[in-house]
Design a protein around this motif. Sequence first.
Motif, mmCIF file in Angstrom:
data_model
loop_
_atom_site.group_PDB
_atom_site.id
_atom_site.type_symbol
_atom_site.label_atom_id
_atom_site.label_comp_id
_atom_site.label_asym_id
_atom_site.label_seq_id
_atom_site.Cartn_x
_atom_site.Cartn_y
_atom_site.Cartn_z
ATOM 1 N N ALA A 475 4.980 8.178 -14.570
ATOM 2 C CA ALA A 475 5.495 8.822 -13.356
ATOM 3 C C ALA A 475 4.390 9.559 -12.598
ATOM 4 O O ALA A 475 4.441 9.670 -11.366
ATOM 5 C CB ALA A 475 6.615 9.798 -13.721
ATOM 6 N N GLU A 476 3.378 10.063 -13.332
ATOM 7 C CA GLU A 476 2.264 10.755 -12.693
ATOM 8 C C GLU A 476 1.193 9.780 -12.198
ATOM 9 O O GLU A 476 0.534 10.032 -11.190
ATOM 10 C CB GLU A 476 1.635 11.737 -13.685
ATOM 11 N N ARG A 477 1.036 8.681 -12.901
ATOM 12 C CA ARG A 477 -0.076 7.782 -12.637
ATOM 13 C C ARG A 477 0.238 6.699 -11.594
ATOM 14 O O ARG A 477 -0.603 6.366 -10.763
ATOM 15 C CB ARG A 477 -0.531 7.123 -13.953
ATOM 16 N N GLU A 478 1.428 6.151 -11.651
ATOM 17 C CA GLU A 478 1.745 5.025 -10.781
ATOM 18 C C GLU A 478 1.665 5.361 -9.291
ATOM 19 O O GLU A 478 1.175 4.539 -8.502
ATOM 20 C CB GLU A 478 3.113 4.453 -11.146
ATOM 21 N N PRO A 479 2.093 6.555 -8.846
ATOM 22 C CA PRO A 479 1.949 6.860 -7.412
ATOM 23 C C PRO A 479 0.497 6.885 -6.939
ATOM 24 O O PRO A 479 0.231 6.701 -5.746
ATOM 25 C CB PRO A 479 2.592 8.251 -7.285
ATOM 26 N N MET A 480 -0.442 7.115 -7.878
ATOM 27 C CA MET A 480 -1.859 7.140 -7.529
ATOM 28 C C MET A 480 -2.506 5.757 -7.631
ATOM 29 O O MET A 480 -3.696 5.600 -7.349
ATOM 30 C CB MET A 480 -2.615 8.109 -8.452
ATOM 31 N N GLY A 481 -1.730 4.754 -8.067
ATOM 32 C CA GLY A 481 -2.265 3.409 -8.222
ATOM 33 C C GLY A 481 -2.991 3.183 -9.528
ATOM 34 O O GLY A 481 -3.741 2.210 -9.667
ATOM 35 N N TYR A 482 -2.759 4.066 -10.516
ATOM 36 C CA TYR A 482 -3.441 3.953 -11.803
ATOM 37 C C TYR A 482 -2.513 3.379 -12.863
ATOM 38 O O TYR A 482 -1.322 3.724 -12.925
ATOM 39 C CB TYR A 482 -3.940 5.322 -12.280
#
Length: 590
Positions: A475-482
């Motif tokens: 949830a923290e990483r996917e919005p940043m494209g990671y």
Amino acid sequence: MTNRAAKSLVKPNRPRFTDIEGLVAMVGQGDALGVGGHHFARLPIALLRAIASSGVKELRYVCWAGGLPLELLLEAGAVARIDLCFSSLDIFGLPPRFRAAADSGAIAVRDWTALAMIQALRAAQQNLPSMPFQLPAGSDMLARIPGASAAPDPIAGTAMGFIPPLRLDTFIVHAQRADESGNVQIIGPRALDFAMAGAARKVLVTVEEIVPVGALRKDGRQSILTRNQVSAIALAPGGAWPASCLPLYATDYQALSEAFAARERPPADNLRLPSEGVPAWLREAAKVRPETVLAMPALGRSEEKASVDEIIAARIAAELDNESFASAGAVSPLANVAYRLAKATHAPDMIIATMSCGHLDIAPSPMILSLIESLDCETAVAHAGGDDTYSAYYQAGAVTHEIVGAAQVDRRGRVNTIALRKPSGGLIRLPGQGGMADVANMHRDYLLYIPRHSAQSLVDEVEIVSSARGLLTPAEREPMGYRTGKALVFTDLCIFRLDPTSRELTVIEIMPGVTRQQIRDATGFAVTLDADCREVPLPSGDTLAVLRNRIDPLGLRRLEFVSAKQRGALIAEILAADRAMVERCIVVQG
């Protein structure tokens, strides 16, 4: 420095041709000075020595790395301020002049993340008031970067970092060739050379050779600083030695070792580099081909029992597969060995990038100290700069692994590589975080290693968070494209996993022969063991044979597992074996 009024970066269409003394005369008192090259590769040593001897003072040293160039200038008393990401002398340890200056506070040291420095240079290069960058989430670095601030992106509203221009007065660099019009050719990885040249008012270049106009077009993989980006050029054959300048000569590790050792023996407190010229065998070493090295008889150890360094290298290699993209930093023999071992055994399709992503997609050549750079340079599919690879790979989330050594890690997996507090209250300066504050979140898998597990290296809470996995869950990483992967810490006693729920370290594997109580006693926080905790598997005989004979015949990985007192003897042993193997390769190749 970052907020001074902009001065024109436009240079004449034809640079001056002069000598080294002429270049030195163009370095001004108090200049913001950038230095090109990287690690022990293509450093402008001859020009640096001349600047150090010139009496110029109050320089503001600006570079991704400190290392040998910074030591030379510090010894001359030429530096008033330091802006960098890290400083190391590679296998020779921490730079003593840098440490002394930082420990005493005699010279201000300003720590940058690699991405912030790249974007600040780009802002200067592009005449922009600022540039955005991804925040180093979880670390303390944003507050340490000069002029950096966080603000919502004006379009998406996402929290971003912003950095003002980092303008240089003078940038010095060594290159292989220039033509008679002043175009400069750089062969191999180019670090931050192009960004720094673009951010500098004066670009001063030493070269091995000056060739007729048109000659530079005949080469393949190359980078060109066009003549309108260069201020002045001096012919300086051997001008990088004892650093390397491929394909002409390899790094002279023996000369560096002798110089670094001599400075520790009174009365020789200054670094005295040799000056008689590049030894012939280093020129021949630069020509050794990968197939010659692979055909040589093994020099590796033959003991049947796996050592802890071999167990860890093999266990890290097991994390890699054919879809991995693994980046090796400037000072990480263990990571380099593990990556090559994986590619040479079970993961032939993985991508390895070395020289801080300057050599892209190398073959898993043997780790022969004097030949590593030239073999990687030869087998790489492409050469790049650090600024290019940040954009194309790191920030894009394309890199899966970059295992990095840490001086101190706390129970939440946060790292301190900036400074440690002494019992007396003073600080002990560490090398710095390099680019780890950025890539700790960008890479799919977050891998750290601590070769010597102790209550001083594994603590309840680090004083300075130089890097951390601040973005941990999908949830923290996917919005940043990671992408989301594992977060692991390897030590000589066990393997920890950073639990995504508790966000604390949990022991998941224990080294052979180590007890749970040993781990508890050697850890500075309450140890939690996973319910399925098991023993780290021993590498197979075939894996050990490849590791010892094909990948790391000199045992470079051992350098990470010895104390500072033991390092000198081990380096001497490695250098002797290295020289013997290189000379054999030269004879065989003819």
